[in-house]
Design a protein around this motif. Structure first.
Motif, PDB file in Angstrom:
ATOM      1  N   PRO A   1      -7.274   5.834  -4.464  1.00 57.16           N
ATOM      2  CA  PRO A   1      -6.442   6.714  -3.637  1.00 57.16           C
ATOM      3  C   PRO A   1      -6.511   8.184  -4.031  1.00 57.16           C
ATOM      4  CG  PRO A   1      -5.076   5.486  -5.173  1.00 57.16           C
ATOM      5  CD  PRO A   1      -6.458   4.922  -5.286  1.00 57.16           C
ATOM      6  N   LEU A   2      -7.056   8.477  -5.227  1.00 57.71           N
ATOM      7  CA  LEU A   2      -7.155   9.866  -5.691  1.00 57.71           C
ATOM      8  C   LEU A   2      -8.569  10.431  -5.527  1.00 57.71           C
ATOM      9  CD1 LEU A   2      -4.997   9.667  -8.946  1.00 57.71           C
ATOM     10  CD2 LEU A   2      -4.291  10.341  -6.646  1.00 57.71           C
ATOM     11  N   ALA A   3      -9.404   9.713  -4.795  1.00 52.73           N
ATOM     12  CA  ALA A   3     -10.786  10.176  -4.611  1.00 52.73           C
ATOM     13  C   ALA A   3     -10.819  11.492  -3.837  1.00 52.73           C
ATOM     14  CB  ALA A   3     -11.584   9.105  -3.858  1.00 52.73           C
TER      15      ALA A   3
ATOM     16  N   PRO B   1      -1.355   6.631  -0.550  1.00 54.74           N
ATOM     17  CA  PRO B   1      -2.231   5.635   0.087  1.00 54.74           C
ATOM     18  C   PRO B   1      -1.835   5.278   1.512  1.00 54.74           C
ATOM     19  CG  PRO B   1      -1.682   4.988  -2.160  1.00 54.74           C
ATOM     20  CD  PRO B   1      -0.822   6.154  -1.836  1.00 54.74           C
ATOM     21  N   VAL B   2      -0.541   4.982   1.727  1.00 56.80           N
ATOM     22  CA  VAL B   2      -0.093   4.562   3.059  1.00 56.80           C
ATOM     23  C   VAL B   2      -0.188   5.718   4.051  1.00 56.80           C
ATOM     24  CG1 VAL B   2       1.884   3.709   4.394  1.00 56.80           C
ATOM     25  CG2 VAL B   2       1.398   2.751   2.123  1.00 56.80           C
ATOM     26  N   ALA B   3       0.209   6.909   3.620  1.00 59.06           N
ATOM     27  CA  ALA B   3       0.140   8.072   4.506  1.00 59.06           C
ATOM     28  C   ALA B   3      -1.308   8.390   4.866  1.00 59.06           C
ATOM     29  CB  ALA B   3       0.794   9.278   3.828  1.00 59.06           C
ATOM     30  N   ASN B   4      -2.206   8.267   3.902  1.00 55.46           N
ATOM     31  CA  ASN B   4      -3.622   8.555   4.135  1.00 55.46           C
ATOM     32  C   ASN B   4      -4.225   7.554   5.121  1.00 55.46           C
ATOM     33  OD1 ASN B   4      -6.677   8.219   3.344  1.00 55.46           O
ATOM     34  ND2 ASN B   4      -6.070  10.222   2.527  1.00 55.46           N
TER      35      ASN B   4
ATOM     36  N   THR C   1       8.780  -6.034   1.430  1.00 55.53           N
ATOM     37  CA  THR C   1       8.191  -5.336   0.289  1.00 55.53           C
ATOM     38  C   THR C   1       6.683  -5.543   0.280  1.00 55.53           C
ATOM     39  OG1 THR C   1       8.585  -7.248  -1.143  1.00 55.53           O
ATOM     40  CG2 THR C   1      10.280  -5.530  -1.096  1.00 55.53           C
ATOM     41  N   TYR C   2       5.991  -4.615  -0.395  1.00 56.46           N
ATOM     42  CA  TYR C   2       4.531  -4.658  -0.452  1.00 56.46           C
ATOM     43  C   TYR C   2       4.090  -4.435  -1.894  1.00 56.46           C
ATOM     44  CZ  TYR C   2       5.313  -3.620   4.503  1.00 56.46           C
ATOM     45  OH  TYR C   2       5.764  -3.646   5.805  1.00 56.46           O
ATOM     46  N   THR C   3       2.991  -5.044  -2.257  1.00 56.80           N
ATOM     47  CA  THR C   3       2.455  -4.840  -3.597  1.00 56.80           C
ATOM     48  C   THR C   3       1.857  -3.443  -3.695  1.00 56.80           C
ATOM     49  OG1 THR C   3       0.364  -5.867  -2.872  1.00 56.80           O
ATOM     50  CG2 THR C   3       1.977  -7.285  -3.977  1.00 56.80           C
ATOM     51  N   ASN C   4       1.926  -2.879  -4.893  1.00 60.87           N
ATOM     52  CA  ASN C   4       1.423  -1.521  -5.100  1.00 60.87           C
ATOM     53  C   ASN C   4      -0.055  -1.572  -5.476  1.00 60.87           C
ATOM     54  OD1 ASN C   4       1.465   1.281  -5.361  1.00 60.87           O
ATOM     55  ND2 ASN C   4       2.050   1.188  -7.520  1.00 60.87           N
ATOM     56  N   ASP C   5      -0.864  -2.028  -4.504  1.00 63.59           N
ATOM     57  CA  ASP C   5      -2.310  -2.094  -4.679  1.00 63.59           C
ATOM     58  C   ASP C   5      -2.954  -1.955  -3.301  1.00 63.59           C
ATOM     59  OD1 ASP C   5      -1.824  -4.551  -3.472  1.00 63.59           O
ATOM     60  OD2 ASP C   5      -2.159  -5.711  -5.294  1.00 63.59           O
ATOM     61  N   LEU C   6      -4.256  -2.031  -3.258  1.00 70.43           N
ATOM     62  CA  LEU C   6      -4.957  -1.807  -1.991  1.00 70.43           C
ATOM     63  C   LEU C   6      -4.495  -2.781  -0.915  1.00 70.43           C
ATOM     64  CD1 LEU C   6      -7.067  -0.241  -0.443  1.00 70.43           C
ATOM     65  CD2 LEU C   6      -8.820  -1.817  -1.328  1.00 70.43           C
ATOM     66  N   ASP C   7      -4.311  -4.037  -1.276  1.00 71.08           N
ATOM     67  CA  ASP C   7      -3.858  -5.037  -0.302  1.00 71.08           C
ATOM     68  C   ASP C   7      -2.485  -4.661   0.262  1.00 71.08           C
ATOM     69  OD1 ASP C   7      -4.015  -7.864   0.900  1.00 71.08           O
ATOM     70  OD2 ASP C   7      -2.134  -7.947  -0.224  1.00 71.08           O
ATOM     71  N   GLY C   8      -1.564  -4.274  -0.619  1.00 76.01           N
ATOM     72  CA  GLY C   8      -0.219  -3.889  -0.171  1.00 76.01           C
ATOM     73  C   GLY C   8      -0.218  -2.625   0.663  1.00 76.01           C
ATOM     74  N   TRP C   9      -1.053  -1.646   0.299  1.00 78.61           N
ATOM     75  CA  TRP C   9      -1.120  -0.384   1.053  1.00 78.61           C
ATOM     76  C   TRP C   9      -1.628  -0.624   2.476  1.00 78.61           C
ATOM     77  CZ3 TRP C   9      -4.313   1.823  -3.557  1.00 78.61           C
ATOM     78  CH2 TRP C   9      -3.471   2.031  -4.654  1.00 78.61           C
ATOM     79  N   ILE C  10      -2.651  -1.458   2.580  1.00 72.71           N
ATOM     80  CA  ILE C  10      -3.197  -1.746   3.918  1.00 72.71           C
ATOM     81  C   ILE C  10      -2.163  -2.484   4.772  1.00 72.71           C
ATOM     82  CG2 ILE C  10      -4.958  -3.018   5.203  1.00 72.71           C
ATOM     83  CD1 ILE C  10      -6.892  -2.518   2.896  1.00 72.71           C
ATOM     84  N   LYS C  11      -1.496  -3.472   4.182  1.00 69.94           N
ATOM     85  CA  LYS C  11      -0.510  -4.255   4.943  1.00 69.94           C
ATOM     86  C   LYS C  11       0.678  -3.396   5.389  1.00 69.94           C
ATOM     87  CE  LYS C  11      -1.641  -8.768   2.974  1.00 69.94           C
ATOM     88  NZ  LYS C  11      -1.212  -9.867   2.067  1.00 69.94           N
ATOM     89  N   GLU C  12       1.135  -2.508   4.508  1.00 68.48           N
ATOM     90  CA  GLU C  12       2.237  -1.626   4.897  1.00 68.48           C
ATOM     91  C   GLU C  12       1.795  -0.674   6.000  1.00 68.48           C
ATOM     92  OE1 GLU C  12       5.504   1.489   2.968  1.00 68.48           O
ATOM     93  OE2 GLU C  12       4.050   0.469   1.660  1.00 68.48           O
TER      94      GLU C  12
END
Length: 255
Positions: free
Chosen positions: A188-190, A230-233, A148-159
């Motif tokens: 992520p919505l920029a 985020p992860v797809a981007n 599992t990954y946290t739903n934040d920038l750190d988690g998105w990068i790690k996933e």
């Protein structure tokens, strides 16, 4: 009349003796007496009852093994869930042992797109016991959850890094984080509605500011088709950067 009465007692005496022999011999209990009208009916009723009991066990011994099947892992899958859904004998541990080369050393980390071989289902003796057995297995085995990954920038990068490692896409946490902070400040919505891409009708979007044509061309299977995801981007942008610059780590400015 007296002669008839003696005839009845003699007949009853034979039936009583027949019952005593059957009981002490242990061949059958009360079966010979249930439908018997006279002493001669008791003897043949024992043999069929014993003979019929022998083939009764045959259906429960025979078990036809099913042909193993290939299962493709999707997002959200766990080994315990797959083992339960496919009634794998031995549960997630057996499924892991059969696919260790594919999964790797960590049974808790399975990735979308992986092909797992699922063996034959164990035949159930009846529908009710089969449900009970699966229930006991779920109780006895501690489920192995997918990473599992946290739903934040750190988690998105790690996933994203885990997906990239599976796909052979180079990149590091520091390289991704550095470029994200420059391009979107972690939003992520920029979206960029003022540069040349925007003027051409393809504004840059998401964490790493990817235009739609680039996102579609370098989209990584198994991730969302939404460029704002985020992860797809991240994975699409890193896939593009790898193709053009060798790695996202080599990107230090607009790309």
């Amino acid at each position: 009349m007296p002669a008839q009465g003696k005839h009845r007692r003699l007949k009853n005496s034979r039936i009583t003796r027949g019952f005593a022999i059957a009981s002490t011999g242990g061949a059958a209990l009360a079966l010979p007496l249930i439908g018997a009208a006279n002493a001669s009916a008791a003897a043949p009723s024992v043999a069929p009852a014993v003979a019929a009991a022998k083939p009764a066990a045959a259906p429960s011994v025979a078990a036809a093994a099913a042909t193993p099947v290939t299962y493709t892992v999707v997002a959200g899958d766990t080994l315990s869930g797959i083992a339960q859904d496919h009634s794998v004998s031995g549960g997630w541990k057996k499924l892991y042992e059969d696919n260790r080369k594919t999964i790797g050393d960590d049974p808790s980390l399975i990735r979308p797109g992986q092909k797992l071989t699922i063996g034959a289902k164990a035949p159930a003796k009846s529908s009710t016991p089969a449900r009970a057995d699966r229930s006991q297995e779920r109780t006895a085995v501690t489920p192995v959850s997918a990473k599992t990954y946290t739903n934040d920038l750190d988690g998105w990068i790690k996933e994203s890094l885990d997906i990239m490692a599976q796909r052979g896409i180079p990149g590091s946490y520091e390289g991704i984080h550095r470029n994200i902070m420059r391009e979107s400040s972690g939003n992520p919505l920029a979206i960029n509605n003022w540069d040349s891409n925007a003027a051409a009708g393809t504004p840059s979007k998401g964490l790493l500011q990817v235009i739609d044509p680039t996102f579609r061309a370098y989209h990584v299977p198994g991730t969302s088709m939404d460029p704002y995801d985020p992860v797809a981007n991240i994975t699409a942008a890193c896939n593009y950067a790898a193709a053009r610059y060798g790695s996202i780590d080599n990107v230090n400015g607009p790309y």
